[in-house]
Design an enzyme around this catalytic site. Structure first.
Site, PDB file in Angstrom:
ATOM      1  N   LYS A   1      -8.484  11.684   7.355  1.00 14.21           N
ATOM      2  CA  LYS A   1      -7.525  12.790   7.272  1.00 14.21           C
ATOM      3  C   LYS A   1      -8.254  14.035   7.798  1.00 14.21           C
ATOM      4  O   LYS A   1      -8.442  15.031   7.102  1.00 14.21           O
ATOM      5  CB  LYS A   1      -7.052  12.948   5.811  1.00 14.21           C
ATOM      6  CG  LYS A   1      -5.921  13.947   5.597  1.00 14.21           C
ATOM      7  CD  LYS A   1      -4.575  13.503   6.136  1.00 14.21           C
ATOM      8  CE  LYS A   1      -3.552  14.629   5.978  1.00 14.21           C
ATOM      9  NZ  LYS A   1      -2.272  14.345   6.666  1.00 14.21           N
TER      10      LYS A   1
ATOM     11  N   ASP B   1      -2.565  -2.293  -0.190  1.00 12.98           N
ATOM     12  CA  ASP B   1      -1.360  -2.790  -0.871  1.00 12.98           C
ATOM     13  C   ASP B   1      -0.211  -2.859   0.128  1.00 12.98           C
ATOM     14  O   ASP B   1       0.569  -3.815   0.139  1.00 12.98           O
ATOM     15  CB  ASP B   1      -0.954  -1.874  -2.045  1.00 12.98           C
ATOM     16  CG  ASP B   1      -1.537  -2.345  -3.378  1.00 12.98           C
ATOM     17  OD1 ASP B   1      -2.588  -3.012  -3.360  1.00 12.98           O
ATOM     18  OD2 ASP B   1      -0.936  -2.045  -4.433  1.00 12.98           O
TER      19      ASP B   1
ATOM     20  N   ASP C   1      -1.838   9.097   7.283  1.00 15.71           N
ATOM     21  CA  ASP C   1      -0.376   9.055   7.124  1.00 15.71           C
ATOM     22  C   ASP C   1       0.278   8.314   8.289  1.00 15.71           C
ATOM     23  O   ASP C   1       1.178   7.495   8.104  1.00 15.71           O
ATOM     24  CB  ASP C   1       0.214  10.465   6.923  1.00 15.71           C
ATOM     25  CG  ASP C   1      -0.330  11.493   7.901  1.00 15.71           C
ATOM     26  OD1 ASP C   1      -1.251  11.167   8.688  1.00 15.71           O
ATOM     27  OD2 ASP C   1       0.168  12.635   7.886  1.00 15.71           O
TER      28      ASP C   1
ATOM     29  N   TYR D   1     -13.088   7.915  -6.221  1.00 18.04           N
ATOM     30  CA  TYR D   1     -13.255   7.039  -7.379  1.00 18.04           C
ATOM     31  C   TYR D   1     -14.513   7.371  -8.165  1.00 18.04           C
ATOM     32  O   TYR D   1     -14.587   7.113  -9.359  1.00 18.04           O
ATOM     33  CB  TYR D   1     -13.327   5.574  -6.937  1.00 18.04           C
ATOM     34  CG  TYR D   1     -11.985   4.914  -6.727  1.00 18.04           C
ATOM     35  CD1 TYR D   1     -11.079   5.420  -5.806  1.00 18.04           C
ATOM     36  CD2 TYR D   1     -11.635   3.787  -7.453  1.00 18.04           C
ATOM     37  CE1 TYR D   1      -9.862   4.808  -5.608  1.00 18.04           C
ATOM     38  CE2 TYR D   1     -10.410   3.166  -7.253  1.00 18.04           C
ATOM     39  CZ  TYR D   1      -9.536   3.681  -6.330  1.00 18.04           C
ATOM     40  OH  TYR D   1      -8.331   3.065  -6.141  1.00 18.04           O
TER      41      TYR D   1
HETATM   42  C1  IPM Z   1      -7.752  -2.662  -6.161  1.00 15.63           C
HETATM   43  C2  IPM Z   1      -7.235  -2.180  -7.482  1.00 15.63           C
HETATM   44  C3  IPM Z   1      -8.319  -1.404  -8.206  1.00 15.63           C
HETATM   45  C4  IPM Z   1      -8.660  -0.205  -7.347  1.00 15.63           C
HETATM   46  C5  IPM Z   1      -7.975  -0.987  -9.641  1.00 15.63           C
HETATM   47  C6  IPM Z   1      -7.651  -2.180 -10.513  1.00 15.63           C
HETATM   48  C7  IPM Z   1      -9.054  -0.156 -10.270  1.00 15.63           C
HETATM   49  O1  IPM Z   1      -6.080  -1.432  -7.301  1.00 15.63           O
HETATM   50  O2  IPM Z   1      -8.748  -3.420  -6.163  1.00 15.63           O
HETATM   51  O3  IPM Z   1      -7.188  -2.307  -5.132  1.00 15.63           O
HETATM   52  O4  IPM Z   1      -7.994   0.837  -7.409  1.00 15.63           O
HETATM   53  O5  IPM Z   1      -9.611  -0.293  -6.580  1.00 15.63           O
HETATM   54 MG    MG Z   2      -5.416  -1.355  -5.288  1.00 13.80          MG
END
Ligand code: IPM
Ligand code: MG
Length: 362
Positions: free
Chosen positions: A192, A252, A224, A142
């Site tokens: 990884k 997620d 993975d 990031y």
């Molecule tokens: C999260 C989101 C963010 C990330 C986005 C909105 C930049 O997906 O907080 O998981 O990727 O960190």
């Molecule tokens: Mg996210």
């Protein structure tokens, strides 16, 4: 009477709707437990771009630094979706994390027994699931440089850089070990290492730090296979610790175990004081849900539970946090559901009614 400054950054889509409900709940907490919360509000994300031309103003960062905590809604939406735009809504959350030094993101995953039946996974697979995923938040892909795109005679190219220092890995691993110590004493470090140099360094440092925590069982797992195990045997995890990008993806996935993203809070923490407290940013892990924005369909519980995490982790208000969590459990137990978690026999309510119900329980 103790007084705490809270910066509200509602953002876009359903962000303002769910922030409003968490505010309702905090106002009741303030009265019942005799605290004073001083709220301030800033436009960020797409709303910030519309109002000020940027997703995150330096003034907002300054206000955040002076606050005990930031309550963050969500940012983004189709209106600002051009990936080549100079100002992007996501800059707000990425900028706040980086500039406030919030390197540890805690995402607890608990399955409410009454909601287990509505998950896409079988209830018997979910049984006993109770984990916290710790995601490194200010390093890795990031933020690594170079990060850019350019044109060449043979077409477009782009690069992102996955880079981690020993200090960055060490400090996030310690967050993991310390949390595991307060729980079931099991830490899964995800990397990884079979391909990436950063993964090998990660594993090496995890093993070294682990020697200082002989009471915690450390295991290493490749990202993975961790993704697979999360849906095959989720109850086998206690605390997971991993780097930024892997954590984004795995959380997620982990959130869906609970049936809905609308239930999952999160905390982003930086340096702590001797009592273990310090500034934090608290946000639901769901996004702006533009498809339902403005329709009172959003589930405010993730935001309300994020406010509970704020009371506990930035202010040390454990009783107050637990009271909110119990209020949420009680409302669920009585069968009230927003549309995202509605099942057979449940009573469907809208965003505002759900907020009122939780506030009423307090
Ligand atoms: C999260 C989101 C963010 C990330 C986005 C909105 C930049 O997906 O907080 O998981 O990727 O960190
Ligand atoms: Mg996210």
């Amino acid at each position: 009477m103790a007084s705490y400054r809270i910066l509200l950054t509602p953002g876009d889509g359903i962000g303002p709707e769910v922030i409003a409900e968490s505010l309702k709940v905090l106002e009741v907490v303030q009265k019942r437990f005799k605290h004073e919360f001083q709220f301030d509000e800033e436009q960020v994300g797409g709303a910030g771009i519309d109002a000020h031309g940027v997703a995150l103003r330096p003034e907002t960062v300054e206000k955040a630094k002076k606050a005990a905590a930031v309550l963050f809604g969500a940012v983004g939406g189709p209106k600002w979706d051009n990936p080549q735009a100079i100002a992007r809504p996501e800059d707000a959350i990425l900028g706040l994390r980086k500039q406030l030094g919030l390197f540890a993101n805690l995402r607890p995953v608990r399955i409410h027994p009454l909601l287990a039946a509505d998950s896409t996974l079988k209830p018997e697979v979910l049984e006993g699931t109770d984990m916290v995923v710790i995601r490194e938040l200010t390093g890795g892909l990031y933020f690594g440089k170079p990060q850019k795109r350019w044109e060449t005679a043979r077409g477009r190219q782009a690069v992102d850089t996955l880079k981690y220092s020993e200090q960055e890995i060490d400090r996030i691993l310690r967050v993991g070990f310390n949390l595991a110590r307060q729980r079931r004493k099991k830490l899964t470090s995800v990397d990884k290492a079979n391909v990436l140099r950063t993964g090998q360094l990660w594993r090496e440092i995890a093993t070294e730090v682990g020697k200082e925590y002989p009471d915690v069982a450390l295991e290493h797992q490749l990202v993975d296979s961790c993704a697979m195990r999360l849906i095959r045997e989720p109850s086998s995890f206690d605390v997971i610790v991993t780097e930024n990008m892997f954590g984004d993806i795995l959380t997620d996935e982990a959130a869906m175990l609970s049936g809905s993203m609308g239930m999952m809070p999160s905390a982003s923490l930086g340096k702590r004081d001797r009592k273990g407290l310090g500034i934090g940013l608290y946000e639901p892990i769901h996004g702006t849900a533009p498809d339902i924005a403005g329709q009172k369909k959003a589930n405010p519980l993730a935001m309300i539970l994020s406010a509970a995490m704020m009371l506990r982790l930035s202010m040390g208000l454990e009783k107050e946090a637990a009271a909110i969590e119990k209020a949420v459990d009680d409302v669920i137990a009585e069968g009230y559901r927003t549309p995202d978690i509605a099942g057979t026999g449940s009573k469907t309510v809208n965003t505002i009614e759900m907020g009122d119900l939780v506030a009423g329980k307090l």
